[in-house]
Design an enzyme around this catalytic site. Structure first.
Site: not given
Length: 386
Positions: A108, A196
């Site tokens: 992530y 993101e």
């Protein structure tokens, strides 16, 4: 402003951030064509402005074009309900068909504004594919926050530090660092509020790929980016929020039944708290601003009434720049135009408050005027229990 995953990935490609090969499909025939062109297993991904698609059945794999068509048929023109869409969901009008990847690791990374320190920050974790909030709450040591000085940008050292935290070394560490620097360059040059990748994957062949992509842009900076305006998808917006923006109103639709019209964001937040304390739930956040005229006030009132869930309205105005008499004129005009049929509670204080109350009483319309905030809370509770 939000954009779709396929649009974010197009931007990623232009900044040298690797993404899987994929095709946008608007119907099942285009899905079949894309799956046949890839000649192997594919992933079909619903394109809506909401997270949590995978858990809601909006991301599915298919081993053949026929299966891809079946999967896409269950998505296209159907509402997809995730934890971010609300119970009504979002209608899927297009899907992204991508070549399926053989994934070895999921990571992530994101870049957003660290408001506590007034600077951008990278948030990274070796536990990708999960909600980062869950990872931070259960295993905070698995989350790295790297602050970035906006004057210097993301330095080589900082990028390598994040890559090392993600478990890379040698050439792969430098490859990840380059990806991070490219992502920050996109974030900075396009005035993004969020960039993101979840997950960023390492394939079994050792390749880094952004398997998902999410970009949000700062609305107030869009005047600098005409090319981004074309990426906006009106179908993904709440129609009332879109109408409010046309009049320069700060409006956000909520799930409650008490509409609120307030001047000033702080007072709006306090008013929503007031409604909750009265045992009800706000139907919206609406800040008409300090310099609103009668036309703007009337537009805000009409927008509130356009929400079928609204059963009562609380107008809470502290007159400063916005005079209470102008507010009253706007409310009276909108009430007469729309034929309001729900209770309206009005609390006016400040500049020309007496004149505003006179206008309301002389209108011949039924408004309930509150003396103060406590009185307004009591009246909200009373009218909703009748």
């Amino acid at each position: 402003m939000n954009i779709h995953e396929y649009q974010a990935k197009d931007l990623f490609r232009s900044y040298g951030i690797p993404v899987p090969e994929g095709r946008l499909a608007n119907n099942v025939q285009e899905v079949a064509d894309a799956a046949a062109a890839f000649g192997g297993p594919v992933v079909v991904k619903a394109q809506i402005h909401a997270g949590g698609r995978g858990k809601a059945g909006g991301v599915k794999t298919a081993d053949s074009p026929e299966e891809a068509v079946r999967v896409a048929s269950s998505m296209l023109n159907h509402a997809l309900i995730t934890h971010q869409t609300g119970p009504e969901g979002r209608v899927v009008r297009k899907v992204l068909v991508e070549r399926k990847q053989r994934v070895a690791r999921e990571l992530y990374i994101s870049i957003t504004l660290d408001r506590a320190h007034s600077r951008p920050a990278i948030i990274a974790s070796p536990d990708g594919g999960m909600d980062i909030e869950t990872v931070a709450a259960t295993t905070p040591e698995r989350v790295l926050r790297q602050s970035i000085d906006p004057l210097y940008g993301l330095t080589d050292f900082e990028a390598r530090r994040v890559a090392a935290f993600l478990g890379f070394s040698g050439k792969k560490l430098h490859g990840c660092a380059r990806l991070l620097k490219n992502l920050f360059r996109l974030y900075q040059e396009k005035d993004a509020s969020l960039a993101e990748i979840n997950p960023l994957v390492v394939t079994e062949e050792g390749e880094l790929l952004a398997l998902d992509a999410k970009l949000n842009f700062e609305d107030n900076a869009l005047f600098r980016h005409g090319e981004l305006a074309t990426l906006e998808d009106p179908a993904e917006e709440d129609p009332l929020e879109r109408e409010a923006r046309r009049f320069g109103l700060n409006y956000i639709r909520l799930d409650g039944s008490v509409g609120a019209m307030v001047n000033g964001a702080g007072l709006a937040m306090a008013t929503m708290d007031l409604i909750k304390q009265a045992g009800e739930a706000p139907a919206n956040f609406l800040d008409v601003g300090g310099g609103a005229g009668a036309e703007k006030i009337a537009a805000g009132f009409r927008i509130i009434l356009s929400d079928a869930h609204v059963k009562a309205i609380l107008i809470n105005i502290f007159g400063g720049i916005l005079r209470c008499d102008l507010l009253a004129e706007g409310v009276v005009k909108a009430a007469k135009d729309t034929g309001v049929n729900v209770p309206v509670i009005i609390r006016l204080q400040g500049t020309n408050a007496e004149e505003g109350q006179r206008i309301l009483k002389a209108s011949g319309l039924h408004f309930t005027v509150a003396e103060n905030l406590s009185d307004a809370a009591r009246l909200v509770s009373e009218v909703r229990t009748k």
